[in-house]
Scaffold this active site. Sequence first.
Site, PDB file in Angstrom:
ATOM      1  N   ASN A 169       0.811  -1.222   0.000  1.00 34.06           N
ATOM      2  CA  ASN A 169       0.000   0.000   0.000  1.00 34.06           C
ATOM      3  C   ASN A 169       0.844   1.272   0.000  1.00 34.06           C
ATOM      4  O   ASN A 169       0.382   2.314  -0.473  1.00 34.06           O
ATOM      5  CB  ASN A 169      -0.911  -0.034   1.242  1.00 34.06           C
ATOM      6  CG  ASN A 169      -1.545   1.303   1.537  1.00 34.06           C
ATOM      7  OD1 ASN A 169      -2.471   1.727   0.845  1.00 34.06           O
ATOM      8  ND2 ASN A 169      -1.034   1.995   2.545  1.00 34.06           N
ATOM      9  N   THR A 221      -6.542  11.946   1.888  1.00 38.26           N
ATOM     10  CA  THR A 221      -5.366  11.630   2.716  1.00 38.26           C
ATOM     11  C   THR A 221      -4.284  12.680   2.484  1.00 38.26           C
ATOM     12  O   THR A 221      -4.432  13.585   1.657  1.00 38.26           O
ATOM     13  CB  THR A 221      -4.789  10.256   2.317  1.00 38.26           C
ATOM     14  OG1 THR A 221      -4.317  10.369   0.968  1.00 38.26           O
ATOM     15  CG2 THR A 221      -5.799   9.140   2.419  1.00 38.26           C
ATOM     16  N   TYR A 259       5.282   8.620 -10.568  1.00 36.57           N
ATOM     17  CA  TYR A 259       4.120   7.964  -9.950  1.00 36.57           C
ATOM     18  C   TYR A 259       3.370   7.137 -11.003  1.00 36.57           C
ATOM     19  O   TYR A 259       3.015   5.974 -10.754  1.00 36.57           O
ATOM     20  CB  TYR A 259       3.203   9.027  -9.332  1.00 36.57           C
ATOM     21  CG  TYR A 259       2.033   8.466  -8.546  1.00 36.57           C
ATOM     22  CD1 TYR A 259       2.196   7.964  -7.261  1.00 36.57           C
ATOM     23  CD2 TYR A 259       0.748   8.454  -9.083  1.00 36.57           C
ATOM     24  CE1 TYR A 259       1.121   7.455  -6.535  1.00 36.57           C
ATOM     25  CE2 TYR A 259      -0.336   7.950  -8.361  1.00 36.57           C
ATOM     26  CZ  TYR A 259      -0.140   7.458  -7.092  1.00 36.57           C
ATOM     27  OH  TYR A 259      -1.211   6.958  -6.381  1.00 36.57           O
ATOM     28  N   LYS A 277       3.010   2.999 -10.866  1.00 41.47           N
ATOM     29  CA  LYS A 277       1.722   2.294 -10.813  1.00 41.47           C
ATOM     30  C   LYS A 277       1.496   1.456 -12.070  1.00 41.47           C
ATOM     31  O   LYS A 277       0.934   0.356 -11.990  1.00 41.47           O
ATOM     32  CB  LYS A 277       0.583   3.292 -10.601  1.00 41.47           C
ATOM     33  CG  LYS A 277       0.639   4.033  -9.255  1.00 41.47           C
ATOM     34  CD  LYS A 277       0.667   3.109  -8.041  1.00 41.47           C
ATOM     35  CE  LYS A 277       0.453   3.871  -6.731  1.00 41.47           C
ATOM     36  NZ  LYS A 277       0.592   3.007  -5.544  1.00 41.47           N
TER      37      LYS A 277
HETATM   38  N1  NAP Z   1      -5.069   9.201  -1.878  1.00 41.58           N
HETATM   39  C1  NAP Z   1      -5.505   8.963  -3.095  1.00 41.58           C
HETATM   40  O1  NAP Z   1      -6.333   9.705  -3.644  1.00 41.58           O
HETATM   41  C2  NAP Z   1      -5.012   7.756  -3.847  1.00 41.58           C
HETATM   42  C3  NAP Z   1      -5.521   7.542  -5.148  1.00 41.58           C
HETATM   43  C4  NAP Z   1      -5.096   6.440  -5.867  1.00 41.58           C
HETATM   44  C5  NAP Z   1      -4.178   5.574  -5.297  1.00 41.58           C
HETATM   45  N2  NAP Z   1      -3.692   5.809  -4.031  1.00 41.58           N
HETATM   46  C6  NAP Z   1      -2.714   4.862  -3.493  1.00 41.58           C
HETATM   47  O2  NAP Z   1      -3.192   4.369  -2.254  1.00 41.58           O
HETATM   48  C7  NAP Z   1      -2.067   4.057  -1.391  1.00 41.58           C
HETATM   49  C8  NAP Z   1      -2.248   4.748  -0.059  1.00 41.58           C
HETATM   50  O3  NAP Z   1      -2.295   6.139  -0.310  1.00 41.58           O
HETATM   51  P1  NAP Z   1      -2.619   7.239   0.805  1.00 41.58           P
HETATM   52  O4  NAP Z   1      -3.356   8.290   0.120  1.00 41.58           O
HETATM   53  O5  NAP Z   1      -3.159   6.571   2.005  1.00 41.58           O
HETATM   54  O6  NAP Z   1      -1.129   7.764   1.089  1.00 41.58           O
HETATM   55  P2  NAP Z   1      -0.538   8.629   2.297  1.00 41.58           P
HETATM   56  O7  NAP Z   1      -1.595   9.135   3.183  1.00 41.58           O
HETATM   57  O8  NAP Z   1       0.415   9.579   1.652  1.00 41.58           O
HETATM   58  O9  NAP Z   1       0.287   7.504   3.111  1.00 41.58           O
HETATM   59  C9  NAP Z   1       1.365   6.882   2.508  1.00 41.58           C
HETATM   60  C10 NAP Z   1       1.853   5.727   3.363  1.00 41.58           C
HETATM   61  O10 NAP Z   1       3.021   5.175   2.707  1.00 41.58           O
HETATM   62  C11 NAP Z   1       4.095   5.160   3.627  1.00 41.58           C
HETATM   63  N3  NAP Z   1       5.365   5.478   2.973  1.00 41.58           N
HETATM   64  C12 NAP Z   1       5.629   6.519   2.145  1.00 41.58           C
HETATM   65  N4  NAP Z   1       6.937   6.527   1.835  1.00 41.58           N
HETATM   66  C13 NAP Z   1       7.497   5.472   2.484  1.00 41.58           C
HETATM   67  C14 NAP Z   1       8.814   4.972   2.584  1.00 41.58           C
HETATM   68  N5  NAP Z   1       9.851   5.581   1.976  1.00 41.58           N
HETATM   69  N6  NAP Z   1       9.046   3.863   3.318  1.00 41.58           N
HETATM   70  C15 NAP Z   1       8.024   3.260   3.979  1.00 41.58           C
HETATM   71  N7  NAP Z   1       6.747   3.681   3.915  1.00 41.58           N
HETATM   72  C16 NAP Z   1       6.495   4.797   3.187  1.00 41.58           C
HETATM   73  C17 NAP Z   1       3.774   6.264   4.650  1.00 41.58           C
HETATM   74  O11 NAP Z   1       4.360   5.972   5.911  1.00 41.58           O
HETATM   75  P3  NAP Z   1       5.597   6.771   6.545  1.00 41.58           P
HETATM   76  O12 NAP Z   1       5.515   8.188   6.090  1.00 41.58           O
HETATM   77  O13 NAP Z   1       5.430   6.543   8.016  1.00 41.58           O
HETATM   78  O14 NAP Z   1       6.806   6.058   6.009  1.00 41.58           O
HETATM   79  C18 NAP Z   1       2.258   6.192   4.755  1.00 41.58           C
HETATM   80  O15 NAP Z   1       1.884   5.237   5.729  1.00 41.58           O
HETATM   81  C19 NAP Z   1      -0.822   4.514  -2.161  1.00 41.58           C
HETATM   82  O16 NAP Z   1      -0.232   3.437  -2.822  1.00 41.58           O
HETATM   83  C20 NAP Z   1      -1.385   5.496  -3.177  1.00 41.58           C
HETATM   84  O17 NAP Z   1      -0.559   5.604  -4.320  1.00 41.58           O
HETATM   85  C21 NAP Z   1      -4.092   6.886  -3.306  1.00 41.58           C
END
Ligand code: NAP
Length: 253
Positions: free
Chosen positions: A94, A194, A161, A165
């Site tokens: 994730n 988020t 990005y 993906k």
């Molecule tokens: N938000 C959206 O609209 C959206 C849309 C489509 C897809 N997604 C996908 O859904 C997933 C979750 O997204 P989100 O929106 O929940 O993201 P988020 O709030 O930015 O959280 C990202 C998570 O990834 C971890 N992370 C980031 N860099 C890291 C690193 N170098 N090492 C280890 N962990 C790391 C962060 O933890 P730490 O900072 O503690 O390391 C955090 O727990 C992602 O794959 C994203 O691409 C999101």
Amino acid sequence: MASAAASLFILTGASRGMGRAMASQLLARGSGVQLLCISRRTDAALEAEAASAGSQVVQWSLDLADPVPAAQQLGQWLAGLDGAAFGAATLINNAGTVGDPAPLAQAALPALSQALRVGLEAPLLLTAAFLHATAGWAGRRQVLNISSGLGRNAMGSQAPYCAAKAGMDHFSRAVALESGGARIVSLAPGVIDTDMQVQLRSADAALFPDRGRFEKLKSEGMLDSPESAARKVLAWLERPDFGDQPVADVRQG
Ligand SMILES: NC(=O)c1ccc[n+]([C@@H]2O[C@H](COP(=O)([O-])OP(=O)(O)OC[C@H]3O[C@@H](n4cnc5c(N)ncnc54)[C@H](OP(=O)(O)O)[C@@H]3O)[C@@H](O)[C@H]2O)c1
């Protein structure tokens, strides 16, 4: 000691956003759930949630930008578990990052490399370690990769990005053709409220012409909550046809 019906989950990016919501929902299922969380930061509240629900959580503070040691650590940890104790084992890749959106020519080289290591290399290596270490396990084995619509539709200033993906989608298709007995899906989760969206809305508009699209999604209330998105993604794992389509989108059922 895990019971025969125990379920093992490995979840990256559990510290914030949708991953944090998934961690809570998994732990709330109670005894039988064993969850390993991997992100740079840990969250003491997850330990409290596990204690009150009777589930188990282990948290590793790891930077997935350094994916080889992370995947080796996962493989060794799994090798030390009794696979027969688990009715199901699931890896959820994730964690991801949009970095600082910018045209490729203006992006910082270390940031481009970091985005690809976290977003593509780490999920592929963790998948390899998981599939190898659990190959002899009799229970259901699943990999759920969290992808994005941007893996399928390109956007300027988001090349790393989009590439991460799209690569995740295509390695999932390739692994689905391998006869290891595991099921794999690369799933787009919708658009979620988020930190990642905050980062897109706060990007430099001069470097990110699509910033307004993300501002509009927020102002028009089009963002899913992390809890709702987490429920949809976790429900996908329960589908009897999980893996029949290795690339999917929660919005398309
Ligand atoms: N938000 C959206 O609209 C959206 C849309 C489509 C897809 N997604 C996908 O859904 C997933 C979750 O997204 P989100 O929106 O929940 O993201 P988020 O709030 O930015 O959280 C990202 C998570 O990834 C971890 N992370 C980031 N860099 C890291 C690193 N170098 N090492 C280890 N962990 C790391 C962060 O933890 P730490 O900072 O503690 O390391 C955090 O727990 C992602 O794959 C994203 O691409 C999101």
